[in-house]
Design a protein around this motif. Structure first.
Motif, PDB file in Angstrom:
ATOM      1  N   GLU A 108      43.957  25.244  22.668  1.00 53.29           N
ATOM      2  CA  GLU A 108      45.204  25.423  21.937  1.00 53.29           C
ATOM      3  C   GLU A 108      45.035  24.864  20.530  1.00 53.29           C
ATOM      4  OE1 GLU A 108      49.282  24.806  23.839  1.00 53.29           O
ATOM      5  OE2 GLU A 108      49.070  23.007  22.591  1.00 53.29           O
ATOM      6  N   VAL A 109      45.563  25.574  19.547  1.00 51.06           N
ATOM      7  CA  VAL A 109      45.497  25.113  18.151  1.00 51.06           C
ATOM      8  C   VAL A 109      46.914  24.771  17.709  1.00 51.06           C
ATOM      9  CG1 VAL A 109      44.872  25.715  15.781  1.00 51.06           C
ATOM     10  CG2 VAL A 109      43.500  26.579  17.695  1.00 51.06           C
ATOM     11  N   LEU A 110      47.091  23.559  17.215  1.00 47.41           N
ATOM     12  CA  LEU A 110      48.410  23.077  16.818  1.00 47.41           C
ATOM     13  C   LEU A 110      48.396  22.713  15.335  1.00 47.41           C
ATOM     14  CD1 LEU A 110      51.283  22.075  17.634  1.00 47.41           C
ATOM     15  CD2 LEU A 110      50.237  19.849  18.121  1.00 47.41           C
ATOM     16  N   LEU A 111      49.347  23.280  14.590  1.00 48.64           N
ATOM     17  CA  LEU A 111      49.518  22.933  13.179  1.00 48.64           C
ATOM     18  C   LEU A 111      50.906  22.336  13.016  1.00 48.64           C
ATOM     19  CD1 LEU A 111      47.966  26.005  13.262  1.00 48.64           C
ATOM     20  CD2 LEU A 111      47.605  25.305  10.889  1.00 48.64           C
ATOM     21  N   GLU A 112      50.973  21.108  12.516  1.00 46.47           N
ATOM     22  CA  GLU A 112      52.250  20.408  12.349  1.00 46.47           C
ATOM     23  C   GLU A 112      52.433  20.003  10.893  1.00 46.47           C
ATOM     24  OE1 GLU A 112      51.775  17.209  15.271  1.00 46.47           O
ATOM     25  OE2 GLU A 112      53.364  18.169  16.464  1.00 46.47           O
ATOM     26  N   HIS A 113      53.445  20.590  10.248  1.00 45.90           N
ATOM     27  CA  HIS A 113      53.817  20.257   8.869  1.00 45.90           C
ATOM     28  C   HIS A 113      52.615  20.318   7.921  1.00 45.90           C
ATOM     29  CE1 HIS A 113      57.681  19.099  10.453  1.00 45.90           C
ATOM     30  NE2 HIS A 113      57.109  18.252  11.281  1.00 45.90           N
ATOM     31  N   VAL A 114      51.760  21.311   8.123  1.00 51.11           N
ATOM     32  CA  VAL A 114      50.545  21.436   7.315  1.00 51.11           C
ATOM     33  C   VAL A 114      50.891  21.989   5.931  1.00 51.11           C
ATOM     34  CG1 VAL A 114      48.341  22.652   7.095  1.00 51.11           C
ATOM     35  CG2 VAL A 114      49.045  21.709   9.307  1.00 51.11           C
ATOM     36  N   GLY A 115      50.366  21.338   4.917  1.00 49.53           N
ATOM     37  CA  GLY A 115      50.579  21.779   3.542  1.00 49.53           C
ATOM     38  C   GLY A 115      49.292  21.746   2.755  1.00 49.53           C
ATOM     39  N   LYS A 116      49.210  22.582   1.728  1.00 54.58           N
ATOM     40  CA  LYS A 116      48.043  22.601   0.860  1.00 54.58           C
ATOM     41  C   LYS A 116      48.481  22.854  -0.573  1.00 54.58           C
ATOM     42  CE  LYS A 116      43.754  22.767  -0.523  1.00 54.58           C
ATOM     43  NZ  LYS A 116      42.897  21.552  -0.536  1.00 54.58           N
ATOM     44  N   LYS A 117      48.047  21.960  -1.480  1.00 55.44           N
ATOM     45  CA  LYS A 117      48.315  22.121  -2.903  1.00 55.44           C
ATOM     46  C   LYS A 117      46.996  22.228  -3.664  1.00 55.44           C
ATOM     47  CE  LYS A 117      52.725  19.595  -3.222  1.00 55.44           C
ATOM     48  NZ  LYS A 117      53.422  18.452  -3.864  1.00 55.44           N
ATOM     49  N   PHE A 118      46.972  23.130  -4.637  1.00 56.22           N
ATOM     50  CA  PHE A 118      45.878  23.187  -5.600  1.00 56.22           C
ATOM     51  C   PHE A 118      46.466  22.744  -6.935  1.00 56.22           C
ATOM     52  CE2 PHE A 118      44.722  26.374  -2.385  1.00 56.22           C
ATOM     53  CZ  PHE A 118      43.425  25.960  -2.087  1.00 56.22           C
ATOM     54  N   GLY A 119      46.303  21.453  -7.245  1.00 57.70           N
ATOM     55  CA  GLY A 119      46.978  20.898  -8.417  1.00 57.70           C
ATOM     56  C   GLY A 119      48.474  20.887  -8.153  1.00 57.70           C
ATOM     57  N   MET A 164      41.777  26.018   6.372  1.00 54.70           N
ATOM     58  CA  MET A 164      42.108  24.642   6.750  1.00 54.70           C
ATOM     59  C   MET A 164      41.836  24.406   8.223  1.00 54.70           C
ATOM     60  SD  MET A 164      45.448  23.467   4.520  1.00 54.70           S
ATOM     61  CE  MET A 164      46.512  24.852   4.889  1.00 54.70           C
ATOM     62  N   ILE A 165      42.124  25.398   9.062  1.00 53.50           N
ATOM     63  CA  ILE A 165      41.809  25.275  10.492  1.00 53.50           C
ATOM     64  C   ILE A 165      40.303  25.155  10.680  1.00 53.50           C
ATOM     65  CG2 ILE A 165      41.892  26.456  12.737  1.00 53.50           C
ATOM     66  CD1 ILE A 165      44.495  27.815  11.741  1.00 53.50           C
ATOM     67  N   ALA A 166      39.551  25.924   9.875  1.00 53.76           N
ATOM     68  CA  ALA A 166      38.086  25.892   9.981  1.00 53.76           C
ATOM     69  C   ALA A 166      37.486  24.607   9.418  1.00 53.76           C
ATOM     70  CB  ALA A 166      37.496  27.090   9.235  1.00 53.76           C
ATOM     71  N   GLY A 167      38.241  23.910   8.559  1.00 60.98           N
ATOM     72  CA  GLY A 167      37.718  22.720   7.898  1.00 60.98           C
ATOM     73  C   GLY A 167      37.051  23.023   6.581  1.00 60.98           C
ATOM     74  N   LEU A 168      37.170  24.271   6.091  1.00 65.45           N
ATOM     75  CA  LEU A 168      36.573  24.654   4.814  1.00 65.45           C
ATOM     76  C   LEU A 168      37.464  24.273   3.631  1.00 65.45           C
ATOM     77  CD1 LEU A 168      35.248  28.184   5.844  1.00 65.45           C
ATOM     78  CD2 LEU A 168      33.976  26.028   5.759  1.00 65.45           C
ATOM     79  N   GLU A 169      38.728  23.975   3.913  1.00 71.51           N
ATOM     80  CA  GLU A 169      39.662  23.444   2.909  1.00 71.51           C
ATOM     81  C   GLU A 169      40.306  22.179   3.472  1.00 71.51           C
ATOM     82  OE1 GLU A 169      40.286  24.350  -0.086  1.00 71.51           O
ATOM     83  OE2 GLU A 169      39.669  26.450  -0.263  1.00 71.51           O
ATOM     84  N   GLU A 170      40.358  21.139   2.659  1.00 72.34           N
ATOM     85  CA  GLU A 170      41.052  19.919   3.086  1.00 72.34           C
ATOM     86  C   GLU A 170      42.557  20.154   3.054  1.00 72.34           C
ATOM     87  OE1 GLU A 170      40.004  16.439   0.959  1.00 72.34           O
ATOM     88  OE2 GLU A 170      37.849  16.628   1.353  1.00 72.34           O
ATOM     89  N   ILE A 171      43.257  19.593   4.023  1.00 72.40           N
ATOM     90  CA  ILE A 171      44.710  19.735   4.019  1.00 72.40           C
ATOM     91  C   ILE A 171      45.318  18.647   3.133  1.00 72.40           C
ATOM     92  CG2 ILE A 171      44.650  20.714   6.351  1.00 72.40           C
ATOM     93  CD1 ILE A 171      45.888  18.173   7.398  1.00 72.40           C
ATOM     94  N   THR A 172      46.419  18.976   2.501  1.00 76.53           N
ATOM     95  CA  THR A 172      47.122  18.021   1.640  1.00 76.53           C
ATOM     96  C   THR A 172      48.076  17.157   2.460  1.00 76.53           C
ATOM     97  OG1 THR A 172      47.014  19.624  -0.166  1.00 76.53           O
ATOM     98  CG2 THR A 172      48.552  17.796  -0.428  1.00 76.53           C
ATOM     99  N   SER A 173      48.667  17.769   3.471  1.00 75.83           N
ATOM    100  CA  SER A 173      49.608  17.033   4.332  1.00 75.83           C
ATOM    101  C   SER A 173      49.630  17.661   5.713  1.00 75.83           C
ATOM    102  CB  SER A 173      51.019  17.072   3.724  1.00 75.83           C
ATOM    103  OG  SER A 173      51.456  18.417   3.564  1.00 75.83           O
ATOM    104  N   GLY A 174      50.125  16.879   6.693  1.00 77.12           N
ATOM    105  CA  GLY A 174      50.272  17.393   8.039  1.00 77.12           C
ATOM    106  C   GLY A 174      49.057  17.135   8.917  1.00 77.12           C
ATOM    107  N   ASP A 175      49.057  17.765  10.081  1.00 72.35           N
ATOM    108  CA  ASP A 175      47.997  17.569  11.070  1.00 72.35           C
ATOM    109  C   ASP A 175      47.600  18.899  11.700  1.00 72.35           C
ATOM    110  OD1 ASP A 175      47.599  14.590  11.335  1.00 72.35           O
ATOM    111  OD2 ASP A 175      49.757  14.706  11.690  1.00 72.35           O
ATOM    112  N   ILE A 176      46.293  18.999  11.997  1.00 75.56           N
ATOM    113  CA  ILE A 176      45.765  20.139  12.743  1.00 75.56           C
ATOM    114  C   ILE A 176      45.040  19.588  13.961  1.00 75.56           C
ATOM    115  CG2 ILE A 176      44.169  22.091  12.731  1.00 75.56           C
ATOM    116  CD1 ILE A 176      44.614  22.322   9.722  1.00 75.56           C
ATOM    117  N   ALA A 177      45.324  20.145  15.136  1.00 73.39           N
ATOM    118  CA  ALA A 177      44.662  19.716  16.372  1.00 73.39           C
ATOM    119  C   ALA A 177      44.100  20.940  17.079  1.00 73.39           C
ATOM    120  CB  ALA A 177      45.644  18.990  17.280  1.00 73.39           C
TER     121      ALA A 177
END
Length: 363
Positions: A3-14, A48-61
């Motif tokens: 199972e893949v869980l994304l909670e309050h995941v955010g990403k900012k570029f600048g 972000m799920i793959a780990g190729l981009e760092e997440i700015t906020s939140g959690d991925i499990a």
């Protein structure tokens, strides 16, 4: 259970917000599709799920394990890219075996997996060739095979069919779905093609401006879009939208504009009542406009035909109804002709109503 869980995941570029407060659970064995226009954040979410981009906020499990700071190679995922990303100097066999060799899998097991997967994908006879000797469809199969041999917990697909021609794309959709059912692994698929999303996904997450607009099974989203954007994005050809006024007539309501008046179905009366005397947006799909006869009763539209577009199984007809331009989809045996009048009967139970300010569906 992968199972893949994304909670309050955010990403900012600048200062640019690419993904904003993304919340979603993707279940074990599910084929989940992220769909939306270019720039909506779907590929960034996948990366972000793959780990190729760092997440700015939140959690991925993944499988209950928080992976925010886990490197891609340790997440037990396999990703298929839009451009295939094959090693040009390696043969098909070497491309497929490369990831297993990095994991130090025994050569006998590598050979077994590669040949089984190649046979399943119909590329067993191509194992000695290099990518430059393959067609686009064959390269796509190799890229899929390289992911499949790894037997990961999660497959990630980033628009893998977009470089194929239309006929091959339809064929590969079917094969991907068959592979998914056969392997029973969690899959997340990104596409901008809503037909691809509808035909492949167990569930669809429709995205816009970095946010999820609606999540659900394909037909659920098609039948009950949550807002105007989803209604316009899901369905081909796209839904017609008309600005109309709500008028009370006897015990019921009509939506009216110059040139027509349509009764509101009984089951929608309570929802539409607060809009009496106000404007709403009426949505009607082209396939819900059927060609009528000469007897025009309540709910029939008088239409002037402007363009006729035969597409094989249907005829798309651009018409003018009052001040509105509409597209209707009628059967191929229709005798409709340009510059003539025709009657259109909307399927009243299938009409959609949206608030003009929030653009949310009036349920």
């Amino acid at each position: 259970m992968a199972e893949v869980l994304l909670e309050h995941v955010g990403k900012k570029f600048g200062k640019v917000v690419a993904v904003d407060d993304f919340n979603l659970t993707i279940y074990h064995d599910e084929f989940m599709v992220f769909v939306g226009p270019s720039g909506c954040g779907k590929t960034t979410t996948l990366r972000m799920i793959a780990g190729l981009e760092e997440i700015t906020s939140g959690d991925i499990a993944i499988e209950g394990r928080r992976v925010n700071n886990v490197p891609p190679k340790d997440r037990d995922i396999a990703m298929v890219f839009q451009n295939y990303a094959l090693y040009p100097h390696m043969t098909v066999y070497q491309n497929m075996a490369f990831g297993l060799k990095l994991k130090k899998v025994a050569q006998q097991e590598i050979d077994k997996r590669v040949r089984q997967t190649a046979e399943m994908l119909g590329i067993l006879g191509l194992l000695k060739r290099k990518p430059k000797e393959l067609s686009g469809g064959q390269r796509q199969r190799v890229a899929l095979g390289r992911a499949i041999v790894r037997i990961p917990k999660v497959y990630l697909f980033d628009e893998p069919l977009s470089n194929l021609d239309a006929k091959l794309r339809v064929q590969m959709r079917l094969e991907l779905k068959k592979l998914h059912k056969k392997m029973g692994t969690t899959s997340i698929y990104v596409t901008h093609d809503q037909i691809e999303a509808m035909t492949m996904g167990d569930r669809i997450a429709v995205m816009k401006d970095g946010r999820i607009q609606q999540v659900g099974e394909p037909l659920q989203i098609y039948m009950h879009p949550i807002n105007r954007f989803v209604a316009s994005f899901i369905g081909s050809p796209t839904m017609n939208f008309l600005d109309v006024h709500v008028v009370k007539k006897g015990e019921g309501y009509h939506v009216e504009s110059k040139g027509f008046s349509l009764p509101v179905p009984e089951e929608k009366k309570r929802a539409i009542a607060p809009y009496e005397g106000k404007e709403v947006i009426l949505g009607v799909r082209p396939e819900d406009l059927s060609e009528g006869g000469e007897n025009r009763g309540a709910g029939t539209l008088k239409a002037h035909v402007e363009v006729v577009q035969p597409v094989g199984n249907q005829i798309y007809v651009d018409v003018k109804v009052g001040a509105h331009n509409l597209l209707a989809a009628v059967p191929p045996q229709s005798l409709v002709k340009t510059m003539e009048e025709m009657a259109l009967n909307p399927r009243l139970d299938n009409l959609h109503y949206f608030d003009p300010k929030s653009e949310l569906a009036i349920a």
